[in-house]
Design a protein around this motif. Structure first.
Motif, PDB file in Angstrom:
ATOM      1  N   THR A 181     -25.996  70.288  -3.341  1.00 50.66           N
ATOM      2  CA  THR A 181     -25.515  70.937  -4.559  1.00 50.66           C
ATOM      3  C   THR A 181     -26.638  71.160  -5.559  1.00 50.66           C
ATOM      4  O   THR A 181     -26.575  72.080  -6.379  1.00 50.66           O
ATOM      5  CB  THR A 181     -24.376  70.135  -5.218  1.00 50.66           C
ATOM      6  OG1 THR A 181     -24.783  68.790  -5.404  1.00 50.66           O
ATOM      7  CG2 THR A 181     -23.124  70.182  -4.383  1.00 50.66           C
ATOM      8  N   GLU A 182     -27.673  70.352  -5.507  1.00 56.76           N
ATOM      9  CA  GLU A 182     -28.847  70.615  -6.358  1.00 56.76           C
ATOM     10  C   GLU A 182     -29.473  71.951  -5.978  1.00 56.76           C
ATOM     11  O   GLU A 182     -29.814  72.766  -6.851  1.00 56.76           O
ATOM     12  CB  GLU A 182     -29.869  69.491  -6.208  1.00 56.76           C
ATOM     13  CG  GLU A 182     -31.094  69.688  -7.083  1.00 56.76           C
ATOM     14  CD  GLU A 182     -32.082  68.537  -6.978  1.00 56.76           C
ATOM     15  OE1 GLU A 182     -33.235  68.714  -7.432  1.00 56.76           O
ATOM     16  OE2 GLU A 182     -31.704  67.464  -6.456  1.00 56.76           O
ATOM     17  N   ARG A 183     -29.592  72.200  -4.695  1.00 57.68           N
ATOM     18  CA  ARG A 183     -30.156  73.477  -4.249  1.00 57.68           C
ATOM     19  C   ARG A 183     -29.260  74.644  -4.644  1.00 57.68           C
ATOM     20  O   ARG A 183     -29.743  75.694  -5.087  1.00 57.68           O
ATOM     21  CB  ARG A 183     -30.344  73.454  -2.732  1.00 57.68           C
ATOM     22  CG  ARG A 183     -31.481  72.559  -2.260  1.00 57.68           C
ATOM     23  CD  ARG A 183     -31.461  72.407  -0.747  1.00 57.68           C
ATOM     24  NE  ARG A 183     -32.551  71.557  -0.271  1.00 57.68           N
ATOM     25  CZ  ARG A 183     -32.588  70.987   0.925  1.00 57.68           C
ATOM     26  NH1 ARG A 183     -31.584  71.182   1.778  1.00 57.68           N
ATOM     27  NH2 ARG A 183     -33.607  70.238   1.270  1.00 57.68           N
ATOM     28  N   LEU A 184     -27.948  74.453  -4.504  1.00 61.68           N
ATOM     29  CA  LEU A 184     -27.017  75.524  -4.842  1.00 61.68           C
ATOM     30  C   LEU A 184     -27.031  75.807  -6.342  1.00 61.68           C
ATOM     31  O   LEU A 184     -27.044  76.970  -6.772  1.00 61.68           O
ATOM     32  CB  LEU A 184     -25.608  75.167  -4.376  1.00 61.68           C
ATOM     33  CG  LEU A 184     -24.516  76.221  -4.625  1.00 61.68           C
ATOM     34  CD1 LEU A 184     -24.903  77.568  -4.031  1.00 61.68           C
ATOM     35  CD2 LEU A 184     -23.184  75.741  -4.057  1.00 61.68           C
ATOM     36  N   ASN A 185     -27.055  74.764  -7.161  1.00 56.09           N
ATOM     37  CA  ASN A 185     -27.126  74.970  -8.600  1.00 56.09           C
ATOM     38  C   ASN A 185     -28.433  75.633  -9.006  1.00 56.09           C
ATOM     39  O   ASN A 185     -28.468  76.453  -9.927  1.00 56.09           O
ATOM     40  CB  ASN A 185     -26.966  73.638  -9.345  1.00 56.09           C
ATOM     41  CG  ASN A 185     -25.548  73.426  -9.844  1.00 56.09           C
ATOM     42  OD1 ASN A 185     -24.712  74.317  -9.756  1.00 56.09           O
ATOM     43  ND2 ASN A 185     -25.283  72.247 -10.366  1.00 56.09           N
ATOM     44  N   GLY A 186     -29.513  75.283  -8.325  1.00 56.24           N
ATOM     45  CA  GLY A 186     -30.790  75.929  -8.587  1.00 56.24           C
ATOM     46  C   GLY A 186     -30.734  77.411  -8.270  1.00 56.24           C
ATOM     47  O   GLY A 186     -31.240  78.249  -9.031  1.00 56.24           O
ATOM     48  N   LEU A 187     -30.113  77.746  -7.137  1.00 54.53           N
ATOM     49  CA  LEU A 187     -29.952  79.157  -6.752  1.00 54.53           C
ATOM     50  C   LEU A 187     -29.145  79.911  -7.804  1.00 54.53           C
ATOM     51  O   LEU A 187     -29.541  80.996  -8.251  1.00 54.53           O
ATOM     52  CB  LEU A 187     -29.263  79.235  -5.381  1.00 54.53           C
ATOM     53  CG  LEU A 187     -29.020  80.610  -4.755  1.00 54.53           C
ATOM     54  CD1 LEU A 187     -28.876  80.485  -3.244  1.00 54.53           C
ATOM     55  CD2 LEU A 187     -27.778  81.300  -5.305  1.00 54.53           C
ATOM     56  N   LEU A 188     -28.017  79.334  -8.214  1.00 52.96           N
ATOM     57  CA  LEU A 188     -27.160  80.007  -9.197  1.00 52.96           C
ATOM     58  C   LEU A 188     -27.867  80.156 -10.536  1.00 52.96           C
ATOM     59  O   LEU A 188     -27.690  81.174 -11.229  1.00 52.96           O
ATOM     60  CB  LEU A 188     -25.856  79.231  -9.361  1.00 52.96           C
ATOM     61  CG  LEU A 188     -24.929  79.216  -8.140  1.00 52.96           C
ATOM     62  CD1 LEU A 188     -23.763  78.260  -8.374  1.00 52.96           C
ATOM     63  CD2 LEU A 188     -24.416  80.608  -7.807  1.00 52.96           C
ATOM     64  N   ALA A 189     -28.663  79.168 -10.923  1.00 54.34           N
ATOM     65  CA  ALA A 189     -29.404  79.255 -12.182  1.00 54.34           C
ATOM     66  C   ALA A 189     -30.439  80.378 -12.134  1.00 54.34           C
ATOM     67  O   ALA A 189     -30.643  81.095 -13.123  1.00 54.34           O
ATOM     68  CB  ALA A 189     -30.082  77.922 -12.482  1.00 54.34           C
ATOM     69  N   ARG A 190     -31.091  80.550 -10.995  1.00 54.55           N
ATOM     70  CA  ARG A 190     -32.058  81.649 -10.863  1.00 54.55           C
ATOM     71  C   ARG A 190     -31.356  82.998 -10.904  1.00 54.55           C
ATOM     72  O   ARG A 190     -31.852  83.960 -11.491  1.00 54.55           O
ATOM     73  CB  ARG A 190     -32.858  81.497  -9.561  1.00 54.55           C
ATOM     74  CG  ARG A 190     -33.807  80.300  -9.556  1.00 54.55           C
ATOM     75  CD  ARG A 190     -34.761  80.347  -8.373  1.00 54.55           C
ATOM     76  NE  ARG A 190     -34.079  80.246  -7.090  1.00 54.55           N
ATOM     77  CZ  ARG A 190     -33.750  79.105  -6.488  1.00 54.55           C
ATOM     78  NH1 ARG A 190     -34.039  77.952  -7.070  1.00 54.55           N
ATOM     79  NH2 ARG A 190     -33.152  79.106  -5.311  1.00 54.55           N
ATOM     80  N   VAL A 191     -30.180  83.068 -10.292  1.00 48.96           N
ATOM     81  CA  VAL A 191     -29.390  84.302 -10.331  1.00 48.96           C
ATOM     82  C   VAL A 191     -28.982  84.608 -11.774  1.00 48.96           C
ATOM     83  O   VAL A 191     -29.068  85.753 -12.230  1.00 48.96           O
ATOM     84  CB  VAL A 191     -28.144  84.177  -9.431  1.00 48.96           C
ATOM     85  CG1 VAL A 191     -27.175  85.331  -9.676  1.00 48.96           C
ATOM     86  CG2 VAL A 191     -28.558  84.130  -7.957  1.00 48.96           C
ATOM     87  N   ALA A 192     -28.538  83.583 -12.499  1.00 47.22           N
ATOM     88  CA  ALA A 192     -28.148  83.771 -13.903  1.00 47.22           C
ATOM     89  C   ALA A 192     -29.328  84.283 -14.721  1.00 47.22           C
ATOM     90  O   ALA A 192     -29.181  85.188 -15.559  1.00 47.22           O
ATOM     91  CB  ALA A 192     -27.617  82.463 -14.473  1.00 47.22           C
ATOM     92  N   LYS A 193     -30.516  83.715 -14.491  1.00 49.22           N
ATOM     93  CA  LYS A 193     -31.711  84.150 -15.206  1.00 49.22           C
ATOM     94  C   LYS A 193     -32.046  85.601 -14.902  1.00 49.22           C
ATOM     95  O   LYS A 193     -32.330  86.396 -15.810  1.00 49.22           O
ATOM     96  CB  LYS A 193     -32.888  83.245 -14.831  1.00 49.22           C
ATOM     97  CG  LYS A 193     -34.192  83.606 -15.522  1.00 49.22           C
ATOM     98  CD  LYS A 193     -35.310  82.655 -15.107  1.00 49.22           C
ATOM     99  CE  LYS A 193     -36.612  83.007 -15.808  1.00 49.22           C
ATOM    100  NZ  LYS A 193     -37.705  82.063 -15.421  1.00 49.22           N
ATOM    101  N   GLU A 194     -31.976  85.961 -13.647  1.00 52.67           N
ATOM    102  CA  GLU A 194     -32.344  87.312 -13.218  1.00 52.67           C
ATOM    103  C   GLU A 194     -31.370  88.361 -13.741  1.00 52.67           C
ATOM    104  O   GLU A 194     -31.758  89.511 -14.006  1.00 52.67           O
ATOM    105  CB  GLU A 194     -32.405  87.361 -11.687  1.00 52.67           C
ATOM    106  CG  GLU A 194     -32.774  88.712 -11.103  1.00 52.67           C
ATOM    107  CD  GLU A 194     -34.206  89.122 -11.410  1.00 52.67           C
ATOM    108  OE1 GLU A 194     -34.486  90.337 -11.406  1.00 52.67           O
ATOM    109  OE2 GLU A 194     -35.038  88.228 -11.664  1.00 52.67           O
TER     110      GLU A 194
END
Length: 344
Positions: free
Chosen positions: A64-77
């Motif tokens: 879930t750390e990896r998934l949250n990291g992915l979603l955070a990068r998507v939110a930033k982009e």
């Protein structure tokens, strides 16, 4: 991780009632796609995108750390706000904190929502906000999920008093959201008196946490499978008594769903399950592409309706029929009022 896997495997029924809304085309819109503004009006929440990534994940270790990291990068982009899943696990077990802290690490300037249940204390709320340097706190209401969960809570006394104390003591805005069973007019009246910043109606029709928790039970509670207020109805119910920021979520998958939520009175829209599915099955780049397509589709439809900005959508006429018409009529919410409205 159990919740994530069950959310992906448990079928989502299109039961939001958005299909009962028909838009009124404007053949002389008087504007072009370059005139459309997609920035929402959300007061202290300061959202820049009409859509945000709603609470889903955290507290499940490295996956879930990896998934949250992915979603955070998507939110930033994509310029989106993002909420994390309940942080109670990290407050109880510090080893889980990195599964949440990753979102601020990956999106240092983004709008992030912390998340706790209504059982939280003021100090826990402050700790959750500090954990991810959150811009706001979501307090989730999940009575049906807890009742269906084998190890869930069974006592919900005092929730509104705790919400009121948190809203009074926190330095960031407080959002109260359901978890897929909708906010009624009666609940919205109580929340309006608690001095919160926003309500997220989180209606029935999306990820069904009763169905998910029933998968974890030996004796299923079938009566909760269809329990809840469909998202379209929950928006109207809440809007009728709550004059602050209204967020809509629950089974919203497409730009058309987003558009209809705004037409009913939402100020911003949260997506969770559909984003999760794309992220898990297709990856980060595909999710970013899908979000940009959603923005494009929303712009095209607003042009066809003559709505220059998101606030204009609240004045666009629409025909409400079918089950949603019946629901709103018997609740005294006058669905016919949407048919002939115009901007003053």
């Amino acid at each position: 991780m159990d919740h994530i896997q069950f959310a992906l495997s448990t079928s989502q029924q299109p039961r939001t009632m958005f299909d009962d809304i028909r838009l009124i085309h404007q053949a002389l819109p008087g504007l072009g796609v370059e005139d459309i503004l997609l920035k929402p009006e959300t007061g202290d929440l300061c959202l820049k995108s009409p859509v945000f990534i709603n609470a889903m994940t955290g507290g499940g270790g490295i996956e879930t750390e990896r998934l949250n990291g992915l979603l955070a990068r998507v939110a930033k982009e994509t310029g989106m706000g993002m909420a994390v899943g309940s942080q109670m696990s990290a407050l109880k077990n510090p080893i889980e904190r990195n599964t949440y802290k990753i979102v601020r690490k990956e999106n240092s300037e983004g709008i992030l929502f912390a998340n706790l249940g209504s059982e939280a204390t003021v100090q826990q709320a402050k700790d959750a906000v500090e954990m991810i340097e959150a811009n706001a706190l979501q307090i989730h209401l999940n009575v049906v999920q807890e009742l269906t969960m084998p190890e869930g809570d069974r006592d919900f006394k005092g929730a509104i008093d705790r919400i009121r104390r948190i809203a009074g003591d926190l330095e960031v805005p407080v959002i109260v959201k359901e978890t897929g069973f909708g906010i009624s007019r009666e609940t919205a009246v109580q929340l309006a008196a608690a001095d919160i910043t926003a309500i997220d109606v989180s209606g029935f029709g999306g990820t069904n946490f009763a169905a998910i928790e029933n998968e974890r039970r030996s004796r299923k509670l079938g009566y909760f499978q269809e329990w809840g207020i469909p998202t379209a109805a929950a928006i109207v119910e809440t809007k009728s008594v709550f004059d602050k920021t209204l967020l809509a979520s629950g089974g919203i998958h497409s730009a058309l769903d987003v558009l209809k939520a705004f037409i009913l009175g939402a100020d911003a829209v949260g997506l969770a399950g559909s984003f999760l599915k794309i992220a898990m099955e297709k990856g980060e780049k595909e999710l970013i592409s899908e979000i940009h397509s959603l923005y494009e589709d929303l712009t095209m439809m607003m042009t066809a309706l003559g709505a220059r900005n998101l606030s204009d959508l609240a004045f666009c006429p629409a025909i409400i029929s079918g089950e949603l018409f019946h629901y709103l009529t018997v609740r005294g919410l006058n669905p016919a009022s949407y048919a002939n409205r115009v901007k003053n």
